[in-house]
Design a protein around this motif. Structure first.
Motif, PDB file in Angstrom:
ATOM      1  N   VAL A 152       0.816  -1.217   0.000  1.00 49.99           N
ATOM      2  CA  VAL A 152       0.000   0.000   0.000  1.00 49.99           C
ATOM      3  C   VAL A 152       0.856   1.277   0.000  1.00 49.99           C
ATOM      4  O   VAL A 152       0.518   2.243  -0.688  1.00 49.99           O
ATOM      5  N   THR A 157       3.935   6.114  -2.195  1.00 53.06           N
ATOM      6  CA  THR A 157       4.689   7.251  -1.664  1.00 53.06           C
ATOM      7  C   THR A 157       5.843   7.625  -2.602  1.00 53.06           C
ATOM      8  O   THR A 157       6.145   8.809  -2.778  1.00 53.06           O
ATOM      9  N   TRP A 161       5.634  11.329  -3.825  1.00 50.75           N
ATOM     10  CA  TRP A 161       6.613  12.266  -3.253  1.00 50.75           C
ATOM     11  C   TRP A 161       8.031  12.087  -3.779  1.00 50.75           C
ATOM     12  O   TRP A 161       8.910  12.901  -3.469  1.00 50.75           O
ATOM     13  N   ARG A 175      -1.668   9.944   7.869  1.00 51.46           N
ATOM     14  CA  ARG A 175      -2.987  10.398   7.419  1.00 51.46           C
ATOM     15  C   ARG A 175      -3.864   9.208   7.014  1.00 51.46           C
ATOM     16  O   ARG A 175      -5.088   9.310   7.021  1.00 51.46           O
ATOM     17  N   TYR A 186     -12.856   6.424   4.469  1.00 47.42           N
ATOM     18  CA  TYR A 186     -11.486   6.967   4.421  1.00 47.42           C
ATOM     19  C   TYR A 186     -11.217   7.863   5.628  1.00 47.42           C
ATOM     20  O   TYR A 186     -10.091   7.983   6.081  1.00 47.42           O
ATOM     21  N   ASN A 283      -7.152   3.845  -5.501  1.00 49.83           N
ATOM     22  CA  ASN A 283      -5.701   4.109  -5.480  1.00 49.83           C
ATOM     23  C   ASN A 283      -4.977   2.987  -6.221  1.00 49.83           C
ATOM     24  O   ASN A 283      -5.383   1.828  -6.140  1.00 49.83           O
ATOM     25  N   ARG A 292      -3.942   7.665  -8.430  1.00 52.68           N
ATOM     26  CA  ARG A 292      -5.325   7.278  -8.146  1.00 52.68           C
ATOM     27  C   ARG A 292      -6.256   7.768  -9.249  1.00 52.68           C
ATOM     28  O   ARG A 292      -5.907   8.686 -10.003  1.00 52.68           O
ATOM     29  N   TYR A 326       1.681  20.479  -2.868  1.00 54.97           N
ATOM     30  CA  TYR A 326       2.022  19.988  -1.526  1.00 54.97           C
ATOM     31  C   TYR A 326       3.412  20.471  -1.132  1.00 54.97           C
ATOM     32  O   TYR A 326       4.361  20.272  -1.895  1.00 54.97           O
ATOM     33  N   TYR A 361       0.787  21.043   5.501  1.00 54.08           N
ATOM     34  CA  TYR A 361      -0.181  20.171   4.828  1.00 54.08           C
ATOM     35  C   TYR A 361      -1.548  20.345   5.491  1.00 54.08           C
ATOM     36  O   TYR A 361      -2.027  19.444   6.160  1.00 54.08           O
TER      37      TYR A 361
HETATM   38  N1  UDP Z   1      -0.587   6.764   0.993  1.00 53.21           N
HETATM   39  C1  UDP Z   1      -0.074   5.606   0.460  1.00 53.21           C
HETATM   40  N2  UDP Z   1      -0.926   4.725  -0.146  1.00 53.21           N
HETATM   41  C2  UDP Z   1      -2.261   4.942  -0.242  1.00 53.21           C
HETATM   42  C3  UDP Z   1      -2.790   6.125   0.298  1.00 53.21           C
HETATM   43  C4  UDP Z   1      -1.917   7.024   0.906  1.00 53.21           C
HETATM   44  O1  UDP Z   1       1.130   5.380   0.493  1.00 53.21           O
HETATM   45  O2  UDP Z   1      -2.985   4.095  -0.822  1.00 53.21           O
HETATM   46  C5  UDP Z   1       0.355   7.703   1.656  1.00 53.21           C
HETATM   47  C6  UDP Z   1       1.037   8.610   0.621  1.00 53.21           C
HETATM   48  O3  UDP Z   1       2.339   8.920   1.095  1.00 53.21           O
HETATM   49  C7  UDP Z   1       0.136   9.812   0.634  1.00 53.21           C
HETATM   50  C8  UDP Z   1      -0.207   9.932   2.115  1.00 53.21           C
HETATM   51  O4  UDP Z   1      -0.345   8.565   2.534  1.00 53.21           O
HETATM   52  O5  UDP Z   1       0.782  10.968   0.138  1.00 53.21           O
HETATM   53  C9  UDP Z   1      -1.451  10.713   2.422  1.00 53.21           C
HETATM   54  O6  UDP Z   1      -2.531  10.226   1.653  1.00 53.21           O
HETATM   55  P1  UDP Z   1      -3.856  11.095   1.392  1.00 53.21           P
HETATM   56  O7  UDP Z   1      -4.828  10.207   0.691  1.00 53.21           O
HETATM   57  O8  UDP Z   1      -4.271  11.710   2.674  1.00 53.21           O
HETATM   58  O9  UDP Z   1      -3.297  12.222   0.405  1.00 53.21           O
HETATM   59  P2  UDP Z   1      -4.002  13.497  -0.295  1.00 53.21           P
HETATM   60  O10 UDP Z   1      -5.430  13.121  -0.571  1.00 53.21           O
HETATM   61  O11 UDP Z   1      -3.835  14.652   0.634  1.00 53.21           O
HETATM   62  O12 UDP Z   1      -3.186  13.642  -1.552  1.00 53.21           O
END
Ligand code: UDP
Length: 383
Positions: A152, A157, A161, A175, A186, A283, A292, A326, A361
């Motif tokens: 996951v 990531t 990132w 998060r 979620y 995702n 995603r 971000y 963030y």
């Molecule tokens: N993340 C991940 N896998 C997932 C969902 C989230 O690795 O399936 C990690 C990833 O580093 C991501 C962070 O958790 O940037 C935060 O996810 P979130 O969905 O909150 O991001 P946002 O919607 O703010 O882009």
């Protein structure tokens, strides 16, 4: 006459403008670079009559009642509980990883054994960041943590990132924690809903006041300048407060270097069928270049035999080329930001608010709370 200049018409700037206009009866000029208000919450109906979020999915969720009461002056709401699936090894499974996911990815006996193990070690309804679970010394839990980390987090990531989860501030992956329970949503917040007619409409209502003037399509540097700690508006000294919500490095001409941000290329597609996928967001941690796919019809139900989807392709931010979405949370970047922050204190009438100006963030509810606090402490009390 202008009493306050606000740079940026995102949530932070608009909440402050609304408060200044209504509670202080002062005049505000909002300067916005884009051709619309609403910042990254901006939404509009596309050619399929579907309300889409131009800058990626924005799901409103909060535990803060004050924030809900504040926004409810400008919109009614539709209940919406966001659910996300992750495409793992050819299957779409529930995210955040919870007990349901265990049974979706493992044979029943193994899932049951892991569920029991989790319950022996953690309280029901607890949320555990993956990097915490990874510290587990129990061999079954360590196996599970590695599985979730690998399937996951690590690749998602890397795409999002360009880093490993442990290279970043732990709050980022926290998060989306592992959830000890069966709630597939979620978010767990008490309030989860969408403004009935969208964010843009809600924000337009906030700004609907004779004391508020807005210049869109205007880079603030076209009308404001900064010299020897003095602000100028159209070449005249401006001694009122300047509320800046843009990038702090840009404000100070990158004098301490560029702060890195992550950008995303948002690619919308029309699909000629009623629905494309089972839930609003799926995702793709390990497959494809995008992170995603979001299908907006699930968020704002619309009758149509077509549907609009969004694929998000994360990328490096480059000045003038794409949008900074971000801040990137590493210790070094935070130190560089702090140099800007220190320097900004020399400007007595400057107020910094927002994801870009504070290099934080913030979620939507956090930024509204922060803007309301800034108004009370730095504007109302000093007036
Ligand atoms: N993340 C991940 N896998 C997932 C969902 C989230 O690795 O399936 C990690 C990833 O580093 C991501 C962070 O958790 O940037 C935060 O996810 P979130 O969905 O909150 O991001 P946002 O919607 O703010 O882009």
């Amino acid at each position: 006459m202008i009493d306050y200049i606000i740079i940026g018409a995102g949530l932070a700037g608009c909440v402050l403008a609304q408060n200044i206009a209504n509670k202080l009866d002062k005049k505000v000029l909002i300067i916005e670079k884009r051709n619309h208000i609403g910042g990254n919450c901006f939404d509009y109906k596309d050619e399929n009559n579907i309300l889409i979020h131009k800058y990626g999915p924005h799901l409103f969720h909060t535990d803060n009642r004050e924030v809900v009461e504040y926004l409810s002056q400008f919109t009614s709401w539709d209940i919406y509980n966001h659910e996300v699936l992750a495409y793992i090894d050819g299957k779409k499974v529930s995210i955040p990883f919870n007990f349901n996911t265990l049974y979706e990815v493992f044979p029943e006996s193994k899932a049951k054994a892991l569920e029991d193990k989790l319950l022996q070690n953690y309280e029901y309804n607890l949320k555990i960041p993956i990097l915490e679970l990874k510290k587990s010394e129990d061999k079954d839990l360590a196996f599970l943590a590695d599985y979730i980390y690998d399937k996951v987090f690590v690749n998602y990531t890397a795409k999002q990132w360009g880093m490993k989860p442990e290279e970043m501030d732990t709050a980022v992956t926290a998060r989306v924690p592992v959830f000890i329970g069966r709630d597939n949503r979620y978010f767990n917040d008490n309030y989860q809903m969408m403004p009935t007619n969208g964010y843009t409409k809600m924000i337009e209502n906030m700004l609907n006041h004779p004391n508020i003037k807005i210049m869109i399509n205007t880079d603030f540097k076209e009308v404001c300048s900064l010299e020897n700690e003095q602000f100028y508006l159209f070449d005249s000294k401006f001694d009122g407060k300047v509320i800046y919500t843009g990038q702090i490095d840009e404000l100070f001409d990158y004098k301490f270097g560029e702060l890195p941000y992550r950008s995303v290329d948002m690619k919308f597609e029309t699909v000629e069928k009623e629905f494309y996928q089972e839930k609003a967001t799926v995702n793709y941690p390990n497959d494809y270049e995008f992170t995603r796919i979001t299908e907006f019809k699930h968020i704002h139900p619309t009758k149509s035999d077509k549907t609009t989807i969004l694929k998000e392709y994360p990328q490096e931010y480059k000045i003038g080329k794409n949008t900074p979405y971000y801040p990137i949370f590493t210790a070094t970047n935070q130190e560089n930001y702090n140099r800007y922050l220190e320097y900004s204190k020399e400007f007595k009438n400057l107020v910094l608010v927002g994801r870009l100006a504070e290099y934080k963030y913030y979620d939507m509810d956090d930024i509204i709370k922060r803007a309301l606090e800034v108004f009370d402490k730095e504007i109302y009390e000093q007036n």
